[in-house]
Design a protein around this motif. Sequence first.
Motif, PDB file in Angstrom:
ATOM      1  N   ALA A  40       4.915   1.963 -22.722  1.00 13.42           N
ATOM      2  CA  ALA A  40       4.393   0.654 -23.138  1.00 13.42           C
ATOM      3  C   ALA A  40       4.591  -0.392 -22.048  1.00 13.42           C
ATOM      4  CB  ALA A  40       5.061   0.211 -24.428  1.00 13.42           C
ATOM      5  N   LEU A  41       5.708  -0.320 -21.342  1.00 14.35           N
ATOM      6  CA  LEU A  41       5.946  -1.239 -20.232  1.00 14.35           C
ATOM      7  C   LEU A  41       4.936  -1.029 -19.117  1.00 14.35           C
ATOM      8  CD1 LEU A  41       9.853  -1.253 -19.977  1.00 14.35           C
ATOM      9  CD2 LEU A  41       8.385  -3.228 -20.417  1.00 14.35           C
ATOM     10  N   GLN A  42       4.640   0.225 -18.822  1.00 17.84           N
ATOM     11  CA  GLN A  42       3.657   0.511 -17.776  1.00 17.84           C
ATOM     12  C   GLN A  42       2.269   0.025 -18.183  1.00 17.84           C
ATOM     13  OE1 GLN A  42       4.362   1.650 -14.689  1.00 17.84           O
ATOM     14  NE2 GLN A  42       2.218   1.152 -14.278  1.00 17.84           N
ATOM     15  N   GLU A  43       1.947   0.179 -19.463  1.00 18.18           N
ATOM     16  CA  GLU A  43       0.664  -0.315 -19.962  1.00 18.18           C
ATOM     17  C   GLU A  43       0.584  -1.832 -19.816  1.00 18.18           C
ATOM     18  OE1 GLU A  43      -1.866  -0.537 -24.157  1.00 18.18           O
ATOM     19  OE2 GLU A  43      -0.068   0.696 -24.006  1.00 18.18           O
ATOM     20  N   MET A  44       1.698  -2.516 -20.077  1.00 14.86           N
ATOM     21  CA  MET A  44       1.729  -3.968 -19.915  1.00 14.86           C
ATOM     22  C   MET A  44       1.478  -4.349 -18.453  1.00 14.86           C
ATOM     23  SD  MET A  44       4.971  -6.529 -20.218  1.00 14.86           S
ATOM     24  CE  MET A  44       5.580  -5.782 -18.701  1.00 14.86           C
ATOM     25  N   ARG A  45       2.138  -3.656 -17.537  1.00 17.95           N
ATOM     26  CA  ARG A  45       1.955  -3.961 -16.109  1.00 17.95           C
ATOM     27  C   ARG A  45       0.507  -3.736 -15.673  1.00 17.95           C
ATOM     28  NH1 ARG A  45       6.652  -0.458 -15.811  1.00 17.95           N
ATOM     29  NH2 ARG A  45       8.583  -1.687 -15.795  1.00 17.95           N
ATOM     30  N   ASP A  46      -0.148  -2.738 -16.269  1.00 16.15           N
ATOM     31  CA  ASP A  46      -1.512  -2.387 -15.857  1.00 16.15           C
ATOM     32  C   ASP A  46      -2.564  -3.323 -16.442  1.00 16.15           C
ATOM     33  OD1 ASP A  46      -0.414  -0.282 -14.471  1.00 16.15           O
ATOM     34  OD2 ASP A  46      -0.800   1.196 -16.051  1.00 16.15           O
ATOM     35  N   THR A  47      -2.305  -3.903 -17.625  1.00 12.82           N
ATOM     36  CA  THR A  47      -3.360  -4.636 -18.334  1.00 12.82           C
ATOM     37  C   THR A  47      -3.118  -6.132 -18.479  1.00 12.82           C
ATOM     38  OG1 THR A  47      -2.311  -4.190 -20.487  1.00 12.82           O
ATOM     39  CG2 THR A  47      -3.919  -2.578 -19.691  1.00 12.82           C
ATOM     40  N   ALA A  48      -1.886  -6.601 -18.335  1.00  9.27           N
ATOM     41  CA  ALA A  48      -1.577  -8.007 -18.630  1.00  9.27           C
ATOM     42  C   ALA A  48      -2.386  -8.978 -17.786  1.00  9.27           C
ATOM     43  CB  ALA A  48      -0.082  -8.268 -18.453  1.00  9.27           C
ATOM     44  N   HIS A  49      -2.680  -8.614 -16.533  1.00 10.28           N
ATOM     45  CA  HIS A  49      -3.401  -9.512 -15.634  1.00 10.28           C
ATOM     46  C   HIS A  49      -4.882  -9.139 -15.506  1.00 10.28           C
ATOM     47  CE1 HIS A  49       0.182 -11.657 -14.337  1.00 10.28           C
ATOM     48  NE2 HIS A  49       0.793 -10.502 -14.152  1.00 10.28           N
ATOM     49  N   THR A  50      -5.383  -8.342 -16.445  1.00  6.59           N
ATOM     50  CA  THR A  50      -6.793  -7.949 -16.429  1.00  6.59           C
ATOM     51  C   THR A  50      -7.549  -8.630 -17.562  1.00  6.59           C
ATOM     52  OG1 THR A  50      -6.442  -6.028 -17.869  1.00  6.59           O
ATOM     53  CG2 THR A  50      -6.129  -5.707 -15.488  1.00  6.59           C
ATOM     54  N   VAL A  51      -8.851  -8.390 -17.632  1.00 10.75           N
ATOM     55  CA  VAL A  51      -9.669  -8.955 -18.709  1.00 10.75           C
ATOM     56  C   VAL A  51      -9.233  -8.405 -20.059  1.00 10.75           C
ATOM     57  CG1 VAL A  51     -12.017  -9.160 -19.612  1.00 10.75           C
ATOM     58  CG2 VAL A  51     -11.606  -9.275 -17.142  1.00 10.75           C
ATOM     59  N   THR A  52      -8.821  -7.152 -20.086  1.00 11.72           N
ATOM     60  CA  THR A  52      -8.365  -6.544 -21.345  1.00 11.72           C
ATOM     61  C   THR A  52      -7.185  -7.299 -21.914  1.00 11.72           C
ATOM     62  OG1 THR A  52      -9.117  -4.372 -20.630  1.00 11.72           O
ATOM     63  CG2 THR A  52      -7.507  -4.440 -22.416  1.00 11.72           C
ATOM     64  N   GLY A  53      -6.190  -7.589 -21.078  1.00 12.76           N
ATOM     65  CA  GLY A  53      -5.031  -8.341 -21.529  1.00 12.76           C
ATOM     66  C   GLY A  53      -4.037  -7.490 -22.295  1.00 12.76           C
ATOM     67  N   TRP A  54      -2.928  -8.119 -22.642  1.00  9.37           N
ATOM     68  CA  TRP A  54      -1.821  -7.441 -23.329  1.00  9.37           C
ATOM     69  C   TRP A  54      -1.237  -8.387 -24.362  1.00  9.37           C
ATOM     70  CZ3 TRP A  54       3.293  -9.299 -22.818  1.00  9.37           C
ATOM     71  CH2 TRP A  54       4.279  -8.511 -23.427  1.00  9.37           C
ATOM     72  N   SER A  55      -0.894  -7.852 -25.533  1.00 10.17           N
ATOM     73  CA  SER A  55      -0.295  -8.648 -26.608  1.00 10.17           C
ATOM     74  C   SER A  55       1.211  -8.456 -26.616  1.00 10.17           C
ATOM     75  CB  SER A  55      -0.875  -8.241 -27.973  1.00 10.17           C
ATOM     76  OG  SER A  55      -2.255  -8.510 -28.022  1.00 10.17           O
ATOM     77  N   CYS A  56       1.955  -9.554 -26.685  1.00  6.41           N
ATOM     78  CA  CYS A  56       3.413  -9.461 -26.733  1.00  6.41           C
ATOM     79  C   CYS A  56       3.854  -8.922 -28.084  1.00  6.41           C
ATOM     80  CB  CYS A  56       4.039 -10.832 -26.471  1.00  6.41           C
ATOM     81  SG  CYS A  56       3.747 -12.052 -27.781  1.00  6.41           S
TER      82      CYS A  56
END
Length: 397
Positions: A185-201
């Motif tokens: 889940a942490l790796q997914e956050m690193r991959d998507t948080a700064h993209t258009v998809t985004g990440w939910s806390c």
Amino acid sequence: MGVLMSKKQQVEKVQKCSAVVSAFQAGIKDRAVAVKQPEGDAEEGEGPAKTSANQEEKKPEEAEQEETDNGAGPSTSQQASAPARDECKVNQEAWSRLRDGKGVEPEDLDKSHQLTPPAFVRPKREADDDQPVGVELEKKEQPPSDEMCDVCEVWTADDLYPCRICTRVFHDGCLRELGYLRAEALQEMRDTAHTVTGWSCYYCDNLNLLLTEEEMYSLMETFKQCKIIPESCLVSDELLQYRHFVSKQQFDKDLTDEQEEEVLAQFAALDPEKKGHIEWSDFLYFESLAVLKKFRTENSLVRLLTAKERDSVRSAFLGLALGEDGLISRAECRQAQQSWFNKLNKDSQSCNVRLMGFCSPMNCGPVVTWADFLRESAIFILAARPNSSAMHIQLPL
């Protein structure tokens, strides 16, 4: 120059003090045990004068020895009751976490060096909760992200990962020590948080936190009556049994064959990886959306949207309302909702949220205003929050 102590440093200081006190208490206890042993040897040589005193001192040790002997005996009832007590304790802890809004908290996590998890507070409905909300179409809010990590409250030069729903930002190290996100889940956050998809806390990802105490109590009672154990995975037969019970309770009739097929379709939508079971969090989010749909009005659901979500809906509506009247057709309304979810989906195929059986027909009328579009889309926008690839809502065709 003063020293600013962060929340993380304060927590670590308290933990160190607690460790010192615990070690001191353990040392005193060990010392007392060591002192008692030579005294017992000396008292044995003093004769019957201290026999009664020795017996009183040995009572706790004898009781402990008897319990050990009894435990080692071949008592079948005691051996059978021990696992039952352990299972009951685990279930009670799971119910407690569910009531407090903590969601899934795996027991195998090592929390000896982790930060203290936050205390979640369930919302309360206000008197004007069902009244219309005045959200202007042309005025974008564009809320800035926080400058400091929500966990440690310290600004550093390290990367901060923003939530696409709220304004919180996080250090990946703080989230790791908090214990709410595993390595994948942490790796997914690193991959998507700064993209258009985004990440939910972890606040926004958990749809169950949107329920009030009363709504959560109603849902927990249904779970208990159906013997659904929190934090456990569900297979298709268990989901069918649960749906039969809910149908019997609400409508006093069993599911039809067509409804059973719909339940199996729900199961498949909640099990995108074809594991043969649905995760507890996906089932909980599904049921939480059902409670919101049942007990909340559309205006109440609009009040749950964040500024970022309202801005995203504005962009979707403005992209279609090209006429001077500022209206869109019913087909364009459905198209906007689908494009909203498609943008959030990692595979760009379909919405990552799908709520089978929740799609009620849109309000009558050939065109849709901005206010109508916002109210009708609120449940879908909330359903799009989780990071899970499971599909919790079915978009209108």
